[in-house]
Scaffold this active site. Sequence first.
Site, PDB file in Angstrom:
ATOM      1  N   ARG A 134      30.341 -40.893  13.596  1.00  0.00           N
ATOM      2  CA  ARG A 134      29.451 -40.204  12.647  1.00  0.00           C
ATOM      3  C   ARG A 134      28.819 -41.185  11.655  1.00  0.00           C
ATOM      4  O   ARG A 134      29.465 -42.078  11.135  1.00  0.00           O
ATOM      5  CB  ARG A 134      30.222 -39.137  11.883  1.00  0.00           C
ATOM      6  CG  ARG A 134      29.359 -38.519  10.770  1.00  0.00           C
ATOM      7  CD  ARG A 134      29.880 -37.219  10.265  1.00  0.00           C
ATOM      8  NE  ARG A 134      31.213 -37.313   9.711  1.00  0.00           N
ATOM      9  CZ  ARG A 134      31.919 -36.260   9.329  1.00  0.00           C
ATOM     10  NH1 ARG A 134      31.408 -35.055   9.470  1.00  0.00           N
ATOM     11  NH2 ARG A 134      33.125 -36.415   8.838  1.00  0.00           N
TER      12      ARG A 134
ATOM     13  N   ARG B  85      38.414 -22.472   2.268  1.00  0.00           N
ATOM     14  CA  ARG B  85      39.276 -23.333   3.075  1.00  0.00           C
ATOM     15  C   ARG B  85      40.742 -22.985   2.900  1.00  0.00           C
ATOM     16  O   ARG B  85      41.601 -23.596   3.559  1.00  0.00           O
ATOM     17  CB  ARG B  85      39.069 -24.761   2.603  1.00  0.00           C
ATOM     18  CG  ARG B  85      38.554 -25.703   3.629  1.00  0.00           C
ATOM     19  CD  ARG B  85      38.421 -27.039   2.949  1.00  0.00           C
ATOM     20  NE  ARG B  85      38.148 -28.076   3.874  1.00  0.00           N
ATOM     21  CZ  ARG B  85      36.928 -28.559   4.100  1.00  0.00           C
ATOM     22  NH1 ARG B  85      35.896 -28.039   3.494  1.00  0.00           N
ATOM     23  NH2 ARG B  85      36.780 -29.557   4.922  1.00  0.00           N
TER      24      ARG B  85
ATOM     25  N   ARG C 258      43.307 -35.007   6.763  1.00  0.00           N
ATOM     26  CA  ARG C 258      42.389 -33.848   6.812  1.00  0.00           C
ATOM     27  C   ARG C 258      42.810 -32.868   7.909  1.00  0.00           C
ATOM     28  O   ARG C 258      42.741 -31.651   7.726  1.00  0.00           O
ATOM     29  CB  ARG C 258      40.948 -34.329   7.042  1.00  0.00           C
ATOM     30  CG  ARG C 258      40.334 -34.922   5.783  1.00  0.00           C
ATOM     31  CD  ARG C 258      39.179 -35.862   6.095  1.00  0.00           C
ATOM     32  NE  ARG C 258      38.046 -35.209   6.677  1.00  0.00           N
ATOM     33  CZ  ARG C 258      37.118 -35.821   7.415  1.00  0.00           C
ATOM     34  NH1 ARG C 258      37.227 -37.118   7.672  1.00  0.00           N
ATOM     35  NH2 ARG C 258      36.105 -35.160   7.897  1.00  0.00           N
TER      36      ARG C 258
ATOM     37  N   ARG D  41      31.038 -42.070   6.317  1.00  0.00           N
ATOM     38  CA  ARG D  41      31.712 -41.361   5.229  1.00  0.00           C
ATOM     39  C   ARG D  41      33.025 -42.056   4.916  1.00  0.00           C
ATOM     40  O   ARG D  41      33.728 -42.495   5.814  1.00  0.00           O
ATOM     41  CB  ARG D  41      31.953 -39.904   5.628  1.00  0.00           C
ATOM     42  CG  ARG D  41      30.906 -38.995   5.039  1.00  0.00           C
ATOM     43  CD  ARG D  41      31.003 -37.598   5.502  1.00  0.00           C
ATOM     44  NE  ARG D  41      32.319 -36.984   5.375  1.00  0.00           N
ATOM     45  CZ  ARG D  41      32.556 -35.709   5.656  1.00  0.00           C
ATOM     46  NH1 ARG D  41      31.573 -34.945   6.070  1.00  0.00           N
ATOM     47  NH2 ARG D  41      33.766 -35.210   5.521  1.00  0.00           N
TER      48      ARG D  41
ATOM     49  N   LYS E 189      30.582 -28.503  12.285  1.00  0.00           N
ATOM     50  CA  LYS E 189      30.112 -27.418  11.409  1.00  0.00           C
ATOM     51  C   LYS E 189      28.782 -27.786  10.736  1.00  0.00           C
ATOM     52  O   LYS E 189      27.850 -26.989  10.708  1.00  0.00           O
ATOM     53  CB  LYS E 189      31.158 -27.103  10.320  1.00  0.00           C
ATOM     54  CG  LYS E 189      32.509 -26.674  10.860  1.00  0.00           C
ATOM     55  CD  LYS E 189      33.488 -26.355   9.747  1.00  0.00           C
ATOM     56  CE  LYS E 189      33.837 -27.530   8.868  1.00  0.00           C
ATOM     57  NZ  LYS E 189      34.567 -28.635   9.538  1.00  0.00           N
TER      58      LYS E 189
HETATM   59  P1  AP5 Z   1      29.753 -32.761  11.772  1.00  0.00           P
HETATM   60  O1  AP5 Z   1      28.704 -31.730  12.018  1.00  0.00           O
HETATM   61  O2  AP5 Z   1      29.538 -33.733  10.656  1.00  0.00           O
HETATM   62  O3  AP5 Z   1      31.195 -32.082  11.683  1.00  0.00           O
HETATM   63  P2  AP5 Z   1      31.842 -31.182  10.535  1.00  0.00           P
HETATM   64  O4  AP5 Z   1      32.644 -30.112  11.205  1.00  0.00           O
HETATM   65  O5  AP5 Z   1      30.807 -30.752   9.546  1.00  0.00           O
HETATM   66  O6  AP5 Z   1      32.834 -32.248   9.954  1.00  0.00           O
HETATM   67  P3  AP5 Z   1      33.203 -32.618   8.450  1.00  0.00           P
HETATM   68  O7  AP5 Z   1      34.042 -33.856   8.548  1.00  0.00           O
HETATM   69  O8  AP5 Z   1      31.978 -32.670   7.592  1.00  0.00           O
HETATM   70  O9  AP5 Z   1      34.063 -31.435   8.051  1.00  0.00           O
HETATM   71  P4  AP5 Z   1      35.015 -31.424   6.893  1.00  0.00           P
HETATM   72  O10 AP5 Z   1      35.380 -29.984   6.884  1.00  0.00           O
HETATM   73  O11 AP5 Z   1      36.151 -32.385   6.985  1.00  0.00           O
HETATM   74  O12 AP5 Z   1      34.133 -32.015   5.685  1.00  0.00           O
HETATM   75  P5  AP5 Z   1      33.550 -31.386   4.349  1.00  0.00           P
HETATM   76  O13 AP5 Z   1      32.356 -32.145   4.003  1.00  0.00           O
HETATM   77  O14 AP5 Z   1      33.472 -29.894   4.404  1.00  0.00           O
HETATM   78  O15 AP5 Z   1      29.947 -33.549  13.160  1.00  0.00           O
HETATM   79  C1  AP5 Z   1      30.817 -34.658  13.257  1.00  0.00           C
HETATM   80  C2  AP5 Z   1      30.154 -35.731  14.156  1.00  0.00           C
HETATM   81  O16 AP5 Z   1      30.053 -35.222  15.483  1.00  0.00           O
HETATM   82  C3  AP5 Z   1      28.717 -36.108  13.748  1.00  0.00           C
HETATM   83  O17 AP5 Z   1      28.521 -37.477  13.941  1.00  0.00           O
HETATM   84  C4  AP5 Z   1      27.830 -35.300  14.700  1.00  0.00           C
HETATM   85  O18 AP5 Z   1      26.576 -35.939  14.946  1.00  0.00           O
HETATM   86  C5  AP5 Z   1      28.701 -35.229  15.937  1.00  0.00           C
HETATM   87  N1  AP5 Z   1      28.518 -34.004  16.706  1.00  0.00           N
HETATM   88  C6  AP5 Z   1      28.370 -32.755  16.193  1.00  0.00           C
HETATM   89  N2  AP5 Z   1      28.253 -31.858  17.184  1.00  0.00           N
HETATM   90  C7  AP5 Z   1      28.344 -32.563  18.351  1.00  0.00           C
HETATM   91  C8  AP5 Z   1      28.308 -32.211  19.720  1.00  0.00           C
HETATM   92  N3  AP5 Z   1      28.142 -30.935  20.108  1.00  0.00           N
HETATM   93  N4  AP5 Z   1      28.447 -33.177  20.662  1.00  0.00           N
HETATM   94  C9  AP5 Z   1      28.624 -34.474  20.290  1.00  0.00           C
HETATM   95  N5  AP5 Z   1      28.647 -34.890  19.004  1.00  0.00           N
HETATM   96  C10 AP5 Z   1      28.517 -33.934  18.047  1.00  0.00           C
HETATM   97  O19 AP5 Z   1      34.744 -31.698   3.324  1.00  0.00           O
HETATM   98  C11 AP5 Z   1      35.072 -33.034   2.988  1.00  0.00           C
HETATM   99  C12 AP5 Z   1      36.173 -33.032   1.947  1.00  0.00           C
HETATM  100  O20 AP5 Z   1      35.713 -32.348   0.753  1.00  0.00           O
HETATM  101  C13 AP5 Z   1      37.469 -32.302   2.320  1.00  0.00           C
HETATM  102  O21 AP5 Z   1      38.338 -33.133   3.070  1.00  0.00           O
HETATM  103  C14 AP5 Z   1      38.017 -31.979   0.921  1.00  0.00           C
HETATM  104  O22 AP5 Z   1      38.607 -33.115   0.326  1.00  0.00           O
HETATM  105  C15 AP5 Z   1      36.765 -31.625   0.129  1.00  0.00           C
HETATM  106  N6  AP5 Z   1      36.441 -30.201   0.182  1.00  0.00           N
HETATM  107  C16 AP5 Z   1      35.257 -29.664   0.622  1.00  0.00           C
HETATM  108  N7  AP5 Z   1      35.301 -28.324   0.541  1.00  0.00           N
HETATM  109  C17 AP5 Z   1      36.533 -28.004   0.055  1.00  0.00           C
HETATM  110  C18 AP5 Z   1      37.186 -26.776  -0.222  1.00  0.00           C
HETATM  111  N8  AP5 Z   1      36.579 -25.594  -0.007  1.00  0.00           N
HETATM  112  N9  AP5 Z   1      38.455 -26.826  -0.690  1.00  0.00           N
HETATM  113  C19 AP5 Z   1      39.082 -27.984  -0.922  1.00  0.00           C
HETATM  114  N10 AP5 Z   1      38.532 -29.201  -0.673  1.00  0.00           N
HETATM  115  C20 AP5 Z   1      37.250 -29.207  -0.185  1.00  0.00           C
END
Ligand code: AP5
Length: 256
Positions: free
Chosen positions: A158, A119, A202, A191, A41
């Site tokens: 990552r 979410r 997660r 991370r 994402k």
């Molecule tokens: P990346 O683009 O980083 O993936 P992502 O889907 O953004 O993954 P996240 O882990 O950031 O999502 P998340 O939802 O767990 O985290 P968030 O920060 O929102 O890609 C991943 C890897 O793959 C990278 O190394 C990239 O280079 C590689 N890649 C990408 N595309 C590729 C491709 N096509 N081919 C090959 N490689 C590729 O949330 C973190 C935490 O915050 C949550 O767990 C929670 O505790 C809290 N939080 C945040 N928002 C909320 C909410 N709304 N409610 C409650 N808790 C929340």
Amino acid sequence: MTVAPDRIAWLQGSAFRCDPEPEAPERVYRLALLGPPGVGKGTQAELLCQHLGTCHLSTGDVFRAAFTGACTLSPALAAAQDTMRRGELVPDDVVILLVRERSRCLRCRGGFLLDGFPRTVVQARALDAILAEQGIALDGVISYHLPLDAIVARLGGRRICPQCKAVYHVTSHPPRQEGICDHCGTALVRREDDCPEAIRVRMQAYEADTCPLIDYYQAAGKLISIPASGTPEEILLRTLAALGVPEVQRSGTGRA
Ligand code: AP5
């Protein structure tokens, strides 16, 4: 190429102004991204924002910025730090307050791309209410999907920049100089929630709390479902096509 806004109003709060202020694109998009952790994402958000002129509004980035001292930690945000480390979801009321405090970003003249919010169904209803107060609506919700083994491989490699939040992967998207951010020269880090136990938690949180949003937005006629296999550029092209972005605007989709 236009300079991307620094997103400071989103990352640090409404007392700040983005520099530069986003320009008004020909068509303003207001979108949200859905999908399991590690599906890509954040990677797609960065590419989509370059193409659509939207601002990347990631709730995860706000929390991580807060923990690195970029803004004052309220007691609720301090508690959120431990919650995130374990891979659990931050309580709805904390996240909703954080977004409400930044609701000016939802009126951004460049449009927005919400990443990681909503979410839960409670958060989705709160977003509907906040947007209605602002007199705006979501154009669509992009839901990315990918088999679990591919997700685990993406998360395992990552690396992120703690300064400008750029995302890399040790094999599929390495920085030009190993371990150093291409954009700002900061040392890259893993991370804290990319350890196996937190990834498992997660994934469970996604299945239990976020998956119901697929039905929620399907029923609202807003869901755009996109396979997240292939290179980031292939997924971007798929997404732009599904959004109805004219073919001429989809050229030049390689990374800068
Ligand atoms: P990346 O683009 O980083 O993936 P992502 O889907 O953004 O993954 P996240 O882990 O950031 O999502 P998340 O939802 O767990 O985290 P968030 O920060 O929102 O890609 C991943 C890897 O793959 C990278 O190394 C990239 O280079 C590689 N890649 C990408 N595309 C590729 C491709 N096509 N081919 C090959 N490689 C590729 O949330 C973190 C935490 O915050 C949550 O767990 C929670 O505790 C809290 N939080 C945040 N928002 C909320 C909410 N709304 N409610 C409650 N808790 C929340």
